[in-house]
Write an enzyme that holds these catalytic residues in place. Structure first.
Site, short mmCIF file in Angstrom:
data_model
loop_
_atom_site.label_atom_id
_atom_site.label_comp_id
_atom_site.label_asym_id
_atom_site.label_seq_id
_atom_site.Cartn_x
_atom_site.Cartn_y
_atom_site.Cartn_z
N SER B 209 -38.87 28.36 -27.28
CA SER B 209 -39.57 29.68 -27.99
C SER B 209 -40.83 30.02 -27.28
O SER B 209 -41.07 31.14 -27.01
CB SER B 209 -39.98 29.58 -29.47
OG SER B 209 -41.00 28.69 -29.53
N ARG B 213 -40.51 33.63 -25.24
CA ARG B 213 -41.12 34.75 -25.83
C ARG B 213 -41.76 35.35 -24.83
O ARG B 213 -41.86 36.60 -24.77
CB ARG B 213 -42.07 34.17 -27.07
CG ARG B 213 -42.86 35.37 -27.35
CD ARG B 213 -44.11 34.93 -28.44
NE ARG B 213 -43.30 34.00 -29.68
CZ ARG B 213 -43.55 32.69 -29.59
NH1 ARG B 213 -44.01 32.05 -28.65
NH2 ARG B 213 -42.78 32.22 -30.77
N ASN B 217 -40.72 39.10 -23.32
CA ASN B 217 -41.77 40.10 -23.27
C ASN B 217 -42.02 40.76 -22.01
O ASN B 217 -41.93 42.06 -21.82
CB ASN B 217 -42.98 39.83 -23.82
CG ASN B 217 -42.93 39.92 -25.49
OD1 ASN B 217 -42.95 41.11 -26.06
ND2 ASN B 217 -42.61 38.90 -26.18
#
Lengths: 156, 273
Positions: B209, B213, B217
């Site tokens: 994660s 992440r 992004n």
């Protein structure tokens, strides 16, 4: 998007960067910050202390001023008292001196009067005798009439 | 647009292709010229642009901070020192509020992650065509300048953190304590396989994660910049300016999240639960 050896290269770079940061950068900067913190704390403490000292000093100064004022008032009071005393004493002294001088002058006057009286008295006797001689035209036996003349002189 | 002869999809894929040097099964060690060659190279390849920019930005971080550290004074700080100290205090506060134990590694680790990731993200704000165009003048065909849009980079950082999670878990709880934690909760020893499965998923989710992440992004942000760059040049500012402004928030936020989650995970590795 392929996973390839970049991941290993980046991992090695990551480890090296973190180690350098951990060894040469972070401790130095944190130490600087702690040092400054301590400095500021010390400064604040010192200023606190100084403030307290100033307060104390002001208090002492106030007390000193108060006591000095009291003392000054006391001294002025005493001085006034002493001055009055001196004036009084001077007055008394002058009075007594004046009295003494007056007494002395009176005594002298009396003395002078007496002396003049004595002188007059002697001369009166002589004058009386001379007068009487002139009146009687004859000399008077001094020894004989001494008594009368002395009596006359004392009556003068 | 980089060149008038490109179609939109060529332009996009060009901007999303790394400059890769690797061992092609048929052509040997070479710089890949097409996406096909890159995928043929497989693992034995390195994304030169990601690696280069990552190292440049990491070195920039170390250079800047060590310069200040060398001249740091406990007296009145100058402008740059002031700024660096602000960053240090920001990191220190965050680490202290999450991580209660004594550890000399966590704070510098957090600082490195935060500043490095932030600098790598910031490359996203440089107009998308500038550096690729300059490098194409120099004869370099592909140039992807934002290292955090490369999954290799974010995954490497996440794996580094994951290794530390394992290391501190075992160091604090012992190998048996760590295994017990993985297998004996949340349902007690009779549901051991289920517990183990659940906890392993939870454990592995942490680095994945973290990596995805940040990568997601930044990749999406970069993609939007590229799409905006496809618009006619006189209307680009209408979208690129607001998106860049918004992106300033994102690059900071993603660096911050990566840093905080790292610290949180390591704090969890320390704690018994």
């Amino acid at each position: 998007m392929n996973i390839n050896m970049t991941i290993i290269g980046q991992l090695i770079a990551f480890i090296i960067f973190v180690m350098i940061c951990m060894k040469y950068i972070w401790p130095v900067l944190i130490e600087t910050l702690t040092e400054r913190q301590q400095k500021i704390a010390e400064g604040l403490e010192a200023s606190d202390l100084a403030k307290r000292d100033l307060e104390k000093a002001q208090q002492t100064a106030n007390e000193t001023i108060k006591s000095s004022k009291l003392q000054a008032a006391d001294i002025i009071d005493q001085a006034n008292k002493r001055a009055n005393q001196i004036i009084d004493e001077a007055k008394v002294n002058a009075q007594t001196e004046g009295d003494r001088i007056k007494v002395m002058a009176q005594a002298e006057i009396e003395q002078e009067t007496n002396r003049a009286k004595e002188a007059l008295r002697g001369q009166v006797a002589t004058l009386a005798v001379a007068g009487a001689e002139k009146i009687l035209g004859a000399s008077i036996d001094m020894a004989h009439h001494q008594k009368i003349v002395d009596k006359l002189a004392t009556e003068l | 647009m980089a060149s008038e002869t490109m179609t939109s999809s060529e332009y996009i894929s060009h901007h999303l292709t790394n400059l890769t040097y690797g061992n092609h099964p048929e052509l040997g060690w070479k710089i890949a010229e097409t996406a096909k060659e890159i995928s043929d190279m497989g693992f034995m390849a390195i994304n030169v642009d990601s690696m280069l920019w990552s190292l440049i930005l990491g070195s920039l971080f170390l250079w800047l901070f060590s310069r200040v550290a060398r001249k740091a004074t406990a007296g009145i700080p100058g402008g740059l020192q002031n700024f660096i100290e602000m960053v240090i205090e920001f990191i220190d506060d965050n680490v202290k509020s999450v991580f209660a134990h004594k550890n000399n590694l966590i704070a510098p680790l957090a600082l490195t992650i935060f500043v490095w990731v932030f600098l790598m993200n910031t490359m996203d704000l440089i107009p998308v065509d500038w550096i690729p165009y300059l490098s194409s003048l120099l004869g370099v065909h592909y140039m992807k300048v934002v290292p955090t849009t490369d999954l290799n980079i974010t995954l490497a950082l996440a794996l580094g953190v994951f290794a530390l999670i394992l290391f501190y878990s075992i160091k604090q709880k012992g190998i048996t304590g760590f295994l017990a934690e993985l297998s004996l909760q949340p349902l007690g020893k009779w549901a051991l396989p289920f517990n183990l499965f659940l906890e392993l998923v939870g454990l592995l989710a942490k680095p994945i994660s973290l990596a995805l992440r940040l990568f997601g992004n930044m990749y999406a942000g970069e993609m939007i910049f590229i799409l905006i760059a496809l618009m006619p040049f006189w209307s680009q500012w209408l979208l690129s300016v607001p998106w860049a402004l918004f992106h300033i928030l994102i690059i900071f936020l993603q660096a911050f999240i990566f840093m905080v989650l790292t610290v949180v995970y390591l704090a969890m590795a320390y704690d018994h639960h």
